[in-house]
Structure formats: C-alpha cells, structure tokens
Scaffold this motif. Structure first.
Motif, PDB file in Angstrom:
ATOM      1  N   GLU A 254       0.922  -1.231   0.018  1.00 55.77           N
ATOM      2  CA  GLU A 254      -0.021   0.031   0.165  1.00 55.77           C
ATOM      3  C   GLU A 254       0.969   1.112  -0.066  1.00 55.77           C
ATOM      4  O   GLU A 254       2.026   1.478   0.471  1.00 55.77           O
ATOM      5  N   LYS A 255       0.425   2.435  -0.654  1.00 55.94           N
ATOM      6  CA  LYS A 255       1.227   3.390  -0.684  1.00 55.94           C
ATOM      7  C   LYS A 255       1.283   4.204   0.561  1.00 55.94           C
ATOM      8  O   LYS A 255       0.482   4.041   1.507  1.00 55.94           O
ATOM      9  N   ILE A 256       2.264   4.773   1.086  1.00 51.42           N
ATOM     10  CA  ILE A 256       2.637   5.299   2.026  1.00 51.42           C
ATOM     11  C   ILE A 256       2.150   6.743   2.063  1.00 51.42           C
ATOM     12  O   ILE A 256       2.756   7.319   1.204  1.00 51.42           O
ATOM     13  N   ILE A 257       0.958   7.332   2.870  1.00 55.42           N
ATOM     14  CA  ILE A 257       0.550   8.495   2.799  1.00 55.42           C
ATOM     15  C   ILE A 257       0.566   9.429   3.968  1.00 55.42           C
ATOM     16  O   ILE A 257       0.904   8.905   5.056  1.00 55.42           O
ATOM     17  N   ARG A 258       0.447  10.691   3.692  1.00 57.26           N
ATOM     18  CA  ARG A 258       0.651  11.710   4.856  1.00 57.26           C
ATOM     19  C   ARG A 258      -0.612  12.452   4.656  1.00 57.26           C
ATOM     20  O   ARG A 258      -0.869  13.057   3.640  1.00 57.26           O
ATOM     21  N   LYS A 259      -1.241  12.859   5.691  1.00 56.76           N
ATOM     22  CA  LYS A 259      -2.691  13.428   5.547  1.00 56.76           C
ATOM     23  C   LYS A 259      -2.290  14.811   6.294  1.00 56.76           C
ATOM     24  O   LYS A 259      -1.496  14.975   7.361  1.00 56.76           O
ATOM     25  N   THR A 260      -3.112  15.748   5.759  1.00 58.37           N
ATOM     26  CA  THR A 260      -3.026  17.075   6.476  1.00 58.37           C
ATOM     27  C   THR A 260      -4.498  17.459   6.972  1.00 58.37           C
ATOM     28  O   THR A 260      -5.417  16.958   6.509  1.00 58.37           O
ATOM     29  N   TRP A 261      -4.143  17.891   8.098  1.00 56.10           N
ATOM     30  CA  TRP A 261      -5.434  18.213   9.235  1.00 56.10           C
ATOM     31  C   TRP A 261      -5.607  19.770   9.552  1.00 56.10           C
ATOM     32  O   TRP A 261      -4.668  20.379   9.648  1.00 56.10           O
ATOM     33  N   MET A 262      -6.623  20.103   9.992  1.00 58.98           N
ATOM     34  CA  MET A 262      -6.981  21.172  10.630  1.00 58.98           C
ATOM     35  C   MET A 262      -7.488  20.844  11.974  1.00 58.98           C
ATOM     36  O   MET A 262      -8.342  20.384  12.038  1.00 58.98           O
ATOM     37  N   PHE A 263      -6.759  21.344  13.111  1.00 60.22           N
ATOM     38  CA  PHE A 263      -7.137  21.117  14.340  1.00 60.22           C
ATOM     39  C   PHE A 263      -7.737  22.446  14.952  1.00 60.22           C
ATOM     40  O   PHE A 263      -7.145  23.395  14.678  1.00 60.22           O
ATOM     41  N   TYR A 264      -8.824  22.110  15.850  1.00 60.30           N
ATOM     42  CA  TYR A 264      -9.005  23.221  16.522  1.00 60.30           C
ATOM     43  C   TYR A 264      -9.750  22.624  17.897  1.00 60.30           C
ATOM     44  O   TYR A 264     -10.057  21.996  18.037  1.00 60.30           O
ATOM     45  N   HIS A 265     -10.057  23.738  18.847  1.00 60.29           N
ATOM     46  CA  HIS A 265     -10.778  23.416  20.173  1.00 60.29           C
ATOM     47  C   HIS A 265     -12.137  23.710  19.865  1.00 60.29           C
ATOM     48  O   HIS A 265     -12.684  24.660  19.614  1.00 60.29           O
ATOM     49  N   GLU A 266     -13.126  22.902  20.512  1.00 60.80           N
ATOM     50  CA  GLU A 266     -14.436  22.885  20.479  1.00 60.80           C
ATOM     51  C   GLU A 266     -14.909  24.346  21.005  1.00 60.80           C
ATOM     52  O   GLU A 266     -15.746  25.021  20.561  1.00 60.80           O
ATOM     53  N   GLU A 267     -14.030  24.481  21.959  1.00 56.91           N
ATOM     54  CA  GLU A 267     -14.584  26.013  22.820  1.00 56.91           C
ATOM     55  C   GLU A 267     -14.367  27.228  21.981  1.00 56.91           C
ATOM     56  O   GLU A 267     -14.809  28.264  22.219  1.00 56.91           O
ATOM     57  N   SER A 268     -13.219  27.013  21.013  1.00 53.52           N
ATOM     58  CA  SER A 268     -12.981  28.225  20.258  1.00 53.52           C
ATOM     59  C   SER A 268     -14.204  28.742  19.273  1.00 53.52           C
ATOM     60  O   SER A 268     -14.198  29.688  18.751  1.00 53.52           O
ATOM     61  N   LEU A 269     -14.928  27.670  18.983  1.00 52.19           N
ATOM     62  CA  LEU A 269     -16.181  27.984  18.138  1.00 52.19           C
ATOM     63  C   LEU A 269     -17.150  28.927  18.726  1.00 52.19           C
ATOM     64  O   LEU A 269     -17.931  29.359  17.918  1.00 52.19           O
ATOM     65  N   GLU A 270     -16.953  29.261  20.180  1.00 49.10           N
ATOM     66  CA  GLU A 270     -17.723  30.454  20.630  1.00 49.10           C
ATOM     67  C   GLU A 270     -17.477  31.631  20.112  1.00 49.10           C
ATOM     68  O   GLU A 270     -18.260  32.643  20.186  1.00 49.10           O
ATOM     69  N   PHE A 271     -16.325  31.846  19.589  1.00 47.17           N
ATOM     70  CA  PHE A 271     -16.096  33.081  18.924  1.00 47.17           C
ATOM     71  C   PHE A 271     -16.221  33.036  17.702  1.00 47.17           C
ATOM     72  O   PHE A 271     -16.035  32.119  16.491  1.00 47.17           O
ATOM     73  N   ASN A 272     -16.908  34.131  17.073  1.00 45.33           N
ATOM     74  CA  ASN A 272     -17.495  34.083  15.774  1.00 45.33           C
ATOM     75  C   ASN A 272     -16.248  34.062  14.617  1.00 45.33           C
ATOM     76  O   ASN A 272     -16.720  33.306  13.573  1.00 45.33           O
ATOM     77  N   VAL A 273     -15.456  34.738  14.736  1.00 46.41           N
ATOM     78  CA  VAL A 273     -14.267  34.594  13.854  1.00 46.41           C
ATOM     79  C   VAL A 273     -13.712  33.426  13.722  1.00 46.41           C
ATOM     80  O   VAL A 273     -13.377  32.981  12.515  1.00 46.41           O
ATOM     81  N   VAL A 274     -13.727  32.689  14.611  1.00 45.72           N
ATOM     82  CA  VAL A 274     -13.061  31.165  14.453  1.00 45.72           C
ATOM     83  C   VAL A 274     -14.189  30.316  13.932  1.00 45.72           C
ATOM     84  O   VAL A 274     -13.926  29.565  12.936  1.00 45.72           O
ATOM     85  N   LYS A 275     -15.324  30.369  14.434  1.00 45.90           N
ATOM     86  CA  LYS A 275     -16.233  29.630  13.792  1.00 45.90           C
ATOM     87  C   LYS A 275     -16.469  29.825  12.276  1.00 45.90           C
ATOM     88  O   LYS A 275     -16.646  29.038  11.445  1.00 45.90           O
ATOM     89  N   ALA A 276     -16.569  31.116  11.873  1.00 47.92           N
ATOM     90  CA  ALA A 276     -16.524  31.441  10.532  1.00 47.92           C
ATOM     91  C   ALA A 276     -15.394  30.916   9.538  1.00 47.92           C
ATOM     92  O   ALA A 276     -15.552  30.382   8.629  1.00 47.92           O
TER      93      ALA A 276
END
Length: 290
Positions: A254-276
C-alpha cells in the motif's frame, strides 16, 4: 504593568537575549531595558541579571515570566469575548501553520477568506507540524494546520492526503538506492520516523546521505539540479518537471501517505471569527488552491 510588559517578560524568558527580544517586539534595546527597570521597580525585586551569555532570570523573575503566558492568554480571551458580543466577524485570528502549508496553501486561503470577511486580521505562527501541535495543546493559536498523526483529542478536520515519493533527476534504480547519493532535510519527527521505518524494512545498509539541508525547498532545488535523490511528500515536488518519482509502499504493497489536518478547540467555536473560519475551510477545496 500593562499587556506590553507581560509580552516583554514572556519573550525575554523564551529568548534569554535582549537583542533578539527587542527585534521580535520591534522596540529598541534601550526601551526594552527601561521597561525591565520599570517592572523591577513596580514589584520591588530584581527580575534578570545580565551576563556574557545573555540574561539570567532570578527566581522572582522566573515566577513572573511563567505567569506572563497565562495572563496574556486571559487578556486575549477577554478581547475576543468582547468583540464576539457584537455578533460581527472581526478581530484577530491566531493560526499555527506547518511550513509546507504556509508556502503552498496559506496565502491563497487567507486571500479568499479576507475577501469575504474584510474586518478580520491574522496572526500566523509557522513551524514544523510538531511545533504546531504544541501550540494547539497550549492554546496559543485558535486553529492549526499540520501534517501527520497526532494524539489530538479535540476537534479536527481531514483536509487532504499525499503520497511519500522518492524523487530524482536521474532514473531511479530501487535496488541501488543505498549506494546512490541522498539529500536529506530537516523535517518533523513523525515524517522522519515513517521514512526511517520504510528504509529499515527494505534495506540492510544505511542510506548514503551526501547533503543535509535545513529546508524542504532547498532540498527540492538540489534534486532538480541532479545532486541526488530525496524522499519527500509528493506535493512538495509536484512543480518539478523532468523528475523521476516513485511512490514508496509498505510491506502490504500500500502507498505510504501523509494526511493534512485542521485542528481546533471546540470551545474556540464560541468566537464568531473562529467559527466562520472553520466553516469556510470546511466548505472549500484546498487542493485547488495554489
């Protein structure tokens, strides 16, 4: 004591050097020294001692510097909360971004987001994926973009994946790979471990590393000039023409792959700019951004 004073303490504690701290904070060395004296007068203690190695924090100074980080986070959160009360998308978005994402994806992404939300500003910290993971764990940034598998327990979004390739100007003979000159570059520990494990599974002798460089971009250019082969994620070398590429595979084929992610904190979604921002990234095709 104001926010700027705490920033001086935090940065000086990290750098242990007056000159470097002044450059980072864009102030003169005399102004920085005066701020330190003012802080020492305020608390009535000696904060730092200067010596030939730079600065050394006193026990009292070290205590204050360690508290500076928490205080600055609290001040930042208060600012964000106040702005959030206006129900508008504005304020400063703090991003931690891996080096590759910074070079290839971030400018286009921020341009698209800024077009839609012109009142948003950005504070971007770059580094290896390992560095960005630490920033996320410490709540130093709202959102992190990084490669690899980390034990992240909060919110994350898979963005895209890429294969790991052997790239060379000359045709690649896999049987002769240990005797061919290899170009290595500084990368995060997870990718290095993946490449090292693959090598150990396939070859009994170590690679012939002829050149070591600090950046992937420098390594790529050297491959383009025919100075050796390199093992790199495919997106790093997609723009190289007339280059031979072979995707490496595990023992199961199988091909060896590398994934790219976006991490964030659930609590940060309380801020409009982060949620947007999170919703914006989730709604676009990052692969198409160049």
């Amino acid at each position: 004591m104001d926010e700027r004073d705490w920033m001086v303490l935090q940065t000086l504690y990290q750098e242990k050097n007056i000159t470097n701290t002044a450059k980072i904070l864009h102030i003169s060395q005399p102004a920085l020294t005066n701020r330190l004296k003012t802080m020492e007068n305020y608390f009535g203690v000696k904060i730092v001692n200067r010596n030939w190695r730079g600065v050394e924090f006193t026990p009292q100074g070290e205590y204050l510097a360690k508290n500076a980080h928490e205080l600055l986070l609290r001040i930042q959160k208060m600012k964000e909360t106040v702005l959030n009360m206006e129900k508008k998308i504005s304020g400063t978005l703090r991003l931690g971004v891996s080096t590759f994402f910074t070079d290839y994806k971030l400018p286009g992404l921020l341009k698209l987001f800024k077009d839609q939300y012109p009142d948003v500003e950005f504070k971007v910290t770059t580094g290896s994926s390992n560095d960005i993971a630490h920033l996320m764990y410490n709540h130093d940034v709202h959102v992190g973009f990084l490669k690899g598998e980390y034990g992240w327990k909060d919110q994350k979004k898979f963005l895209f994946e890429e294969s790991i390739c052997i790239a060379s100007k000359e045709e690649i003979d896999m049987n002769r790979l240990p005797s061919l000159p290899r170009i290595d570059y500084e990368t995060d520990p997870l990718l290095k471990a993946v490449i090292d494990n693959w090598w150990a599974e396939n070859y009994s002798q170590p690679p012939l590393v002829s050149i070591n460089v600090d950046k992937a971009d420098t390594c790529k250019k050297m491959v383009g000039y025919g100075l050796g082969y390199a093992i790199m994620p495919s997106m790093n070398i997609d723009d190289l023409v007339h280059i031979n590429k072979i995707e490496i595979k595990n023992k199961e084929g199988e091909k060896i792959i590398r994934k790219t992610w976006m991490f964030y904190h659930e609590e940060s979604l309380e801020f409009n700019v982060v949620k947007a921002f999170v919703e914006f990234v989730e709604g676009i095709d990052l692969q198409s951004i160049t």
